[in-house]
Design an enzyme around this catalytic site. Structure first.
Site, short mmCIF file in Angstrom:
data_model
loop_
_atom_site.label_atom_id
_atom_site.label_comp_id
_atom_site.label_asym_id
_atom_site.label_seq_id
_atom_site.Cartn_x
_atom_site.Cartn_y
_atom_site.Cartn_z
N CYS A 99 0.85 -1.19 0.00
CA CYS A 99 0.00 0.00 0.00
C CYS A 99 0.89 1.25 0.00
CB CYS A 99 -0.91 0.01 1.23
SG CYS A 99 -2.07 1.40 1.25
N ASP B 73 0.47 3.78 1.67
CA ASP B 73 0.46 4.36 3.02
C ASP B 73 1.88 4.64 3.52
OD1 ASP B 73 0.30 4.54 5.97
OD2 ASP B 73 -1.82 4.05 5.65
N ARG C 47 3.07 4.84 6.27
CA ARG C 47 3.50 4.12 7.48
C ARG C 47 3.98 2.70 7.20
NH1 ARG C 47 -2.17 5.23 10.27
NH2 ARG C 47 -2.70 4.72 8.11
N HIS D 259 -2.12 -3.88 5.00
CA HIS D 259 -1.93 -3.49 6.40
C HIS D 259 -3.28 -3.29 7.06
CE1 HIS D 259 -2.82 0.89 5.90
NE2 HIS D 259 -2.51 0.61 4.66
N CYS E 72 -6.38 -0.19 6.86
CA CYS E 72 -6.11 0.48 5.57
C CYS E 72 -7.26 1.43 5.18
CB CYS E 72 -5.91 -0.57 4.48
SG CYS E 72 -5.51 0.14 2.87
CO CO Z 1 -3.50 1.29 3.01
#
Ligand code: CO
Length: 210
Positions: free
Chosen positions: A41, A43, A45, A97, A100
């Protein structure tokens, strides 16, 4: 943080590595030979290299919103083909994750724009598993389960591509794994859906080549 700070940090990082290992960058510049392709992803993080503690050169990376393997995505397909046929990676890891945002959006009925179309495959997954999901009463638990189910679906999607099946047909060692990363503890969970041959695929998805 000022953008100039990033350049400063970069130069310090590069100098630190070069001081410890003067051959590090010249060796990497000559060739890359990663064994892993990470499809994760976007993302911020969930940074690929850091999560698995790998150095530059050790993991080929493709990231998009909610770690999707959409069959018509030329970007993803090009990355997979290059990784499998040229780099000859031995493992492709789909890494979702928990919590999400893309999965959350797909679970709701609000309209968010273009992204809704990107996330439609997750809605299909939710619909497909609607009976099992209806038994989960805690909403956050349900989000996390959909995150896992989405990863599992993307593992299947990837194994259905002719790129992966061609590699298996040519007896290349190639495993596709599904993981889910915990934002709150930094640990990945292996969803144990590893696929390493076309044998278990449904007939409709298996290519038969003479
Ligand atoms: Co995500």
């Amino acid at each position: 943080m000022d953008i100039k700070e990033l350049i400063k940090r970069n130069h310090e990082w590069a100098e630190n590595i070069a001081n410890t290992d003067p051959d590090f960058f010249p060796t990497l510049a000559a060739q890359q030979k990663p064994e892993f392709l990470w499809i994760g992803c976007s993302d911020s993080r969930v940074p690929a290299n850091q999560v698995v503690d790998l150095d530059p050169g050790e993991v080929f990376v493709h990231r998009n919103v909610s770690n999707m393997v959409i069959h018509t995505d030329m970007n993803m397909l090009s990355v997979v083909q290059f990784a499998v046929e040229i780099l000859e990676v031995k493992h492709i890891i789909i890494v979702g994750h928990y919590g999400c945002g893309g999965v959350r959006a797909a679970m709701e009925q609000g309209e968010n724009g273009l992204i809704d179309n990107w996330l439609l495959d997750i809605k299909d997954t939710i619909y497909h598993h609607r009976k099992a999901l209806a038994n989960i009463t805690d909403y956050e638990e349900k989000v996390d389960r959909v995150c896992e189910l989405n990863v599992i679906q993307q593992v299947y999607n990837l194994s259905h591509t002719n790129i992966v099946q061609k590699a298996w047909r040519n007896n290349k060692r190639l495993q596709i794994h599904g993981w889910c990363y915990g934002l709150n503890n930094g640990k990945v969970k292996d969803l144990e859906v590893t696929v390493d041959s076309a044998e278990k695929l449904k007939d409709i998805y298996r290519y038969k080549v003479e």
